[in-house]
Design a protein around this motif. Structure first.
Motif, mmCIF file in Angstrom:
data_model
loop_
_atom_site.group_PDB
_atom_site.id
_atom_site.type_symbol
_atom_site.label_atom_id
_atom_site.label_comp_id
_atom_site.label_asym_id
_atom_site.label_seq_id
_atom_site.Cartn_x
_atom_site.Cartn_y
_atom_site.Cartn_z
ATOM 1 N N ASP A 82 -29.002 -5.177 -1.514
ATOM 2 C CA ASP A 82 -29.912 -5.734 -0.524
ATOM 3 C C ASP A 82 -30.901 -6.706 -1.172
ATOM 4 O OD1 ASP A 82 -30.783 -5.840 2.227
ATOM 5 O OD2 ASP A 82 -32.597 -4.795 1.545
ATOM 6 N N ARG A 83 -31.338 -6.401 -2.371
ATOM 7 C CA ARG A 83 -32.257 -7.293 -3.102
ATOM 8 C C ARG A 83 -31.573 -8.638 -3.364
ATOM 9 N NH1 ARG A 83 -32.849 -8.238 -8.440
ATOM 10 N NH2 ARG A 83 -31.514 -6.485 -8.975
ATOM 11 N N TYR A 85 -29.084 -9.876 -1.586
ATOM 12 C CA TYR A 85 -28.907 -10.519 -0.287
ATOM 13 C C TYR A 85 -30.208 -11.199 0.153
ATOM 14 C CZ TYR A 85 -27.954 -11.375 4.599
ATOM 15 O OH TYR A 85 -27.808 -11.989 5.815
ATOM 16 N N LYS A 86 -31.328 -10.573 -0.122
ATOM 17 C CA LYS A 86 -32.618 -11.181 0.231
ATOM 18 C C LYS A 86 -32.841 -12.469 -0.566
ATOM 19 C CE LYS A 86 -34.859 -7.036 1.910
ATOM 20 N NZ LYS A 86 -35.769 -5.944 1.644
ATOM 21 N N ARG A 87 -32.416 -12.488 -1.831
ATOM 22 C CA ARG A 87 -32.487 -13.725 -2.630
ATOM 23 C C ARG A 87 -31.639 -14.813 -1.980
ATOM 24 N NH1 ARG A 87 -30.446 -13.094 -8.387
ATOM 25 N NH2 ARG A 87 -30.706 -15.338 -8.325
ATOM 26 N N ARG A 89 -30.698 -15.053 1.175
ATOM 27 C CA ARG A 89 -31.317 -15.486 2.424
ATOM 28 C C ARG A 89 -32.528 -16.385 2.167
ATOM 29 N NH1 ARG A 89 -28.820 -16.257 6.653
ATOM 30 N NH2 ARG A 89 -30.830 -16.411 7.638
ATOM 31 N N LYS A 90 -33.311 -16.100 1.141
ATOM 32 C CA LYS A 90 -34.470 -16.930 0.816
ATOM 33 C C LYS A 90 -34.016 -18.340 0.431
ATOM 34 C CE LYS A 90 -38.604 -17.325 -2.042
ATOM 35 N NZ LYS A 90 -38.721 -18.691 -1.663
#
Length: 107
Positions: A82-83, A85-87, A89-90
């Motif tokens: 998830d970490r 994936y957040k990168r 998405r950012k």
């Protein structure tokens, strides 16, 4: 390739029969050649932004591959994925915002 094409067009213009025909053909070829360069300079900053985004996505992909290759089945957690994936998405959100901002400023 661009330079060869431009020179071929200008040379054909110089081979025209009358003097005004030569001048008109050469000027037309020069205008066409110069306007072909405009998109490169106009869109260059967006291409650089896209390259930066792609580099970031490749970094995320490589990190995910490394995590999967070096982790045991029970060692890979949803939080780690998830970490990443957040990168991802950012990077997408930043690039998208930059693109939309550039498009709005040119209208």
């Amino acid at each position: 390739m661009f330079a060869v094409s431009a020179m071929a067009t200008i040379t054909l213009g110089l081979a025209a029969t009358d003097a005004w025909g030569k001048v008109g053909f050469v000027l037309s070829a020069l205008v066409t050649s110069l306007t072909a360069l405009e998109p490169f300079f106009n869109w260059r900053s967006r291409w650089i932004d896209a390259d930066d985004a792609l580099a970031g996505w490749y970094d995320v992909e490589e990190e995910l591959r490394r995590m999967v290759a070096t982790s045991t089945e029970s060692g890979l957690t949803h939080a780690e994925v998830d970490r990443q994936y957040k990168r991802y998405r950012k990077i997408w959100n930043d690039w998208s915002a930059s693109w939309v901002s550039a498009r709005k400023s040119t209208d």
